[in-house]
Design a protein around this motif. Structure first.
Motif, short mmCIF file in Angstrom:
data_model
loop_
_atom_site.label_atom_id
_atom_site.label_comp_id
_atom_site.label_asym_id
_atom_site.label_seq_id
_atom_site.Cartn_x
_atom_site.Cartn_y
_atom_site.Cartn_z
N GLN A 35 62.33 37.47 49.85
CA GLN A 35 61.60 37.24 51.54
C GLN A 35 61.06 36.32 51.41
OE1 GLN A 35 59.14 40.24 52.73
NE2 GLN A 35 58.75 39.92 54.59
N TYR A 36 62.13 35.58 53.32
CA TYR A 36 61.26 33.98 53.54
C TYR A 36 59.76 33.72 54.41
CZ TYR A 36 63.35 29.14 55.19
OH TYR A 36 63.60 28.12 55.26
N TRP A 42 62.10 30.71 49.64
CA TRP A 42 62.18 32.36 49.57
C TRP A 42 61.41 32.74 48.08
CZ3 TRP A 42 65.06 35.63 52.23
CH2 TRP A 42 66.19 34.68 53.14
N TYR A 43 60.99 33.87 48.01
CA TYR A 43 60.46 34.65 47.56
C TYR A 43 60.41 36.12 46.63
CZ TYR A 43 57.33 37.50 50.07
OH TYR A 43 56.58 38.49 50.89
N GLU A 44 60.77 36.14 45.42
CA GLU A 44 60.55 37.36 44.68
C GLU A 44 59.82 38.50 45.33
OE1 GLU A 44 61.69 40.15 41.09
OE2 GLU A 44 62.37 38.50 41.41
N VAL A 45 60.16 40.10 45.95
CA VAL A 45 59.47 40.70 46.00
C VAL A 45 59.31 42.24 45.17
CG1 VAL A 45 58.94 43.14 47.98
CG2 VAL A 45 59.66 40.07 48.58
N TYR A 322 45.87 25.22 36.74
CA TYR A 322 44.97 25.89 36.48
C TYR A 322 44.61 25.98 38.01
CZ TYR A 322 45.60 26.34 31.09
OH TYR A 322 45.65 26.08 30.55
N LEU A 323 43.82 24.60 38.94
CA LEU A 323 43.30 25.37 40.11
C LEU A 323 44.17 25.26 41.08
CD1 LEU A 323 41.66 21.86 39.78
CD2 LEU A 323 40.05 24.06 39.67
N THR A 324 45.27 25.31 41.23
CA THR A 324 46.33 25.76 41.62
C THR A 324 46.88 27.58 41.96
OG1 THR A 324 47.56 23.53 42.49
CG2 THR A 324 48.69 25.36 43.19
N ALA A 325 46.79 27.99 40.23
CA ALA A 325 46.57 29.55 40.11
C ALA A 325 45.71 30.26 40.55
CB ALA A 325 46.96 29.27 38.99
N PHE A 495 57.37 27.58 41.45
CA PHE A 495 56.45 27.76 42.29
C PHE A 495 55.98 26.37 42.64
CE2 PHE A 495 56.84 32.35 41.43
CZ PHE A 495 56.86 32.53 42.40
N GLN A 496 55.95 25.60 41.64
CA GLN A 496 55.42 24.51 41.58
C GLN A 496 55.41 23.32 43.18
OE1 GLN A 496 57.57 22.54 37.84
NE2 GLN A 496 55.60 22.34 37.64
N HIS A 497 56.64 23.77 43.50
CA HIS A 497 57.31 23.37 45.32
C HIS A 497 56.99 23.60 46.13
CE1 HIS A 497 57.53 19.76 42.41
NE2 HIS A 497 59.32 20.11 42.27
N ALA A 498 56.77 24.74 45.95
CA ALA A 498 56.69 26.56 47.27
C ALA A 498 55.43 25.99 47.51
CB ALA A 498 56.68 27.62 46.31
N PRO A 499 55.16 26.71 48.90
CA PRO A 499 53.60 26.85 49.35
C PRO A 499 52.84 27.15 48.77
CG PRO A 499 55.73 27.99 50.75
CD PRO A 499 55.58 26.94 49.28
#
Length: 537
Positions: A35-36, A42-45, A322-325, A495-499
């Motif tokens: 899904q966009y 795009w991320y996997e649902v 770690y902090l981002t997660a 996901f490094q460059h994903a929102p």
């Protein structure tokens, strides 16, 4: 104003004439739904099961998705030939994809289109068909089924039987709605109990015809039909353990050839029960609290925190993986926890004052009160803790899993669906106590608990993917199988460059279903909801 979910939609996927990427056999396809996001990613649902040796797959696993009338919900269906056990699809053959909006599918009910390659060029082969149905009915049917004296279709050994349940559309076409597991080398199989939504099985119509086909599984995809019978839900629900409902499996070709033909075996419905299944929102709105715990890997393999190459290095703009997660997952889950007090632990470090290695120390160094105030409190505790410990090892997961499991076990005494525990482990991927961790997960699967593992850095995450066990039940060293899948693993590097919301959506994708699965398995009702009676009407 937030968008309002209009309805839930169930998508059924089938393909025909796929590209054949395998030498000496056929492709083993799987469909991935993406899904966009609002952040242009795009991320996997979800993904379907993999079907071996098949260029015309009909996937049994369905996609359930919330439909928002006022949003453009862009979807992508990717078809892959799966030839290994890793979760990542980058090392699998790509067979083609199709992109559209959920609105397009809903408005046409059935959409059939050719697959294209990543650059938009036609794949040359491959058609995808997507069928959408609104889910209005949360009744499900629980089945216990066995068979006896099935025909033997194999020269060496016995048949490997499985069942397929089909419903009939208003146009008269048959659509498969459930496929059981294959029972190897057995003419008297007993299948594991399974459930099918009443809407999927017969549109909720008790007198609509249901067709059941029994096949002998062949690894090359040329499954042999053993026999067929037809029935209705009205007849099936008469089954009980004292009085099963039985059907003769009939093979028409065999019947025409042999005058003495009786049947190709008997299928026995030992138990068939219709229940109302609560949704995730039923539990949350009924007072169930999600208790969120964080476990952080402080082992030496992360690298010296003072070095910019360390995974624990806090960059000038104040973040690391770690902090981002913690932020991404915590910001979503904190909405479901009333007191917003989150226990946070580290493992694999030498801690003051004795400098002994600990595998479950509170980030705030207060064992009697390891709680942090909100996600900001977890982040603050991590920042304060980091310079005070010495990264060491080895990497043990089992102590922190068992720690949370203790509290989850205590919550089961209440006999209602009042509490569920989510443990987030953030790690660089090297694990030392695999056997103990497997046992801890098998034990935790019996409890109201889910485990999310986010892998940071570029390590080999095959051990994490093994724990995720999407291809089959995880087993302990003694051979005991987990009664449900509770581990979701996601490598952060995807996901490094994903929102931020893309990571959260991916790691939390399975949690609602895991919550429902646990409480429905143990027949536990939301605390503020009257006990549901059986719903056969």
């Amino acid at each position: 104003m937030a968008a309002q979910c209009v309805t839930k939609v169930e998508l059924t996927i089938s393909c025909s004439n796929l590209l054949d990427k395998d030498i000496g056999s056929k492709s083993d396809p799987l469909c991935v739904l993406l899904q966009y996001t609002s952040g242009q990613q795009w991320y996997e649902v979800d993904r379907t099961e993999r079907i071996k040796n098949c260029l015309n797959p009909k996937f049994s696993k369905r996609f359930q998705i919330d439909y928002y009338f006022e949003l453009v919900q862009k979807l992508k269906f990717g078809i892959f030939d799966i030839d290994n056990k890793t979760v990542e699809l980058s090392d699998d053959d790509f067979l083609g994809e199709f992109e559209c909006t959920l609105g397009q599918i809903v408005s046409s009910k059935t959409l059939t289109r050719p697959l294209v390659l990543k650059n938009g060029r036609p794949a040359g082969k491959g058609i995808i068909t997507i069928t959408a149905e609104e889910i209005k009915d949360n009744r499900v049917v629980i089945f216990e089924v066995e068979a006896r004296k099935l025909d033997n279709k194999d020269f060496f050994g016995k048949s490997d039987p499985y069942l397929e349940f089909h419903k009939q559309t208003s146009e008269g076409n048959w659509v498969m709605v459930h496929r059981t597991e294959v029972i190897k080398n057995n003419l008297n199989p007993v299948w594991k109990p399974f459930k099918i939504s009443l809407n999927s099985l017969c549109y909720g119509d008790m007198d609509k015809t249901i067709k059941v086909e029994c096949y002998d599984y062949d690894s090359d995809g040329s499954h042999d039909l053993i026999g067929i019978f037809q029935t209705t839900m009205s007849k099936l629900k008469e089954a009980s353990r004292h009085s099963p409902v039985e059907y003769e499996c009939i093979n028409e070709k065999k019947k025409q050839k042999k005058k003495s033909y009786k049947n190709s075996g008997i299928v026995s419905i030992k138990h068939c029960e219709i229940i109302m299944e609560c949704t995730f929102l039923d539990y949350i709105m009924g007072g169930c609290q999600l208790n969120f715990t964080v476990g952080i890997d402080f082992t030496g393999s992360n690298g010296d925190p003072h070095s910019p190459h360390s995974l624990h290095y806090i960059s000038p703009n104040g973040v690391n993986e770690y902090l981002t997660a913690i932020w991404s997952v915590g910001m979503v889950i904190q909405d479901y926890d009333a007191d917003k007090l989150f226990p946070a632990f580290g493992f694999g470090a030498q801690i003051p004052p004795s400098w002994q290695v600990s595998h479950e120390f509170p980030l705030n160094f207060n064992p009697s009160n390891p709680f942090c105030n909100g996600i900001q409190g977890v982040v603050d505790a991590y920042r304060v803790c980091l310079p005070q410990v010495k990264l060491y090892g080895p990497t043990y997961f089992s102590p922190i899993i068992n720690h949370v499991a203790k509290f989850a076990a205590a919550a089961t005494q209440q006999r209602t669906a009042s509490q569920y525990f989510v443990l987030l482990i953030i790690t660089d991927g090297v694990i030392t106590d695999m056997d103990e961790t497997r046992s801890a997960i098998v034990n935790a699967a019996k409890l109201p608990m889910s485990i999310i593992i986010v892998g940071v850095g570029g390590a080999d995450f095959s051990a994490m993917e093994f724990l995720d066990s999407d291809s089959g039940a995880l087993k302990s060293r003694s051979g005991e199988a987990a009664i449900r899948d509770i581990v979701q693993f996601v490598p952060f590097r995807q996901f490094q460059h994903a929102p931020k919301e893309a990571l959260a959506q991916s790691v939390l994708a399975e949690v609602p279903q895991q919550v429902v699965n646990y409480f429905s398995t143990f027949k536990l009702q939301p605390p503020n909801r009257p006990t549901t009676k059986q719903a056969e009407s």
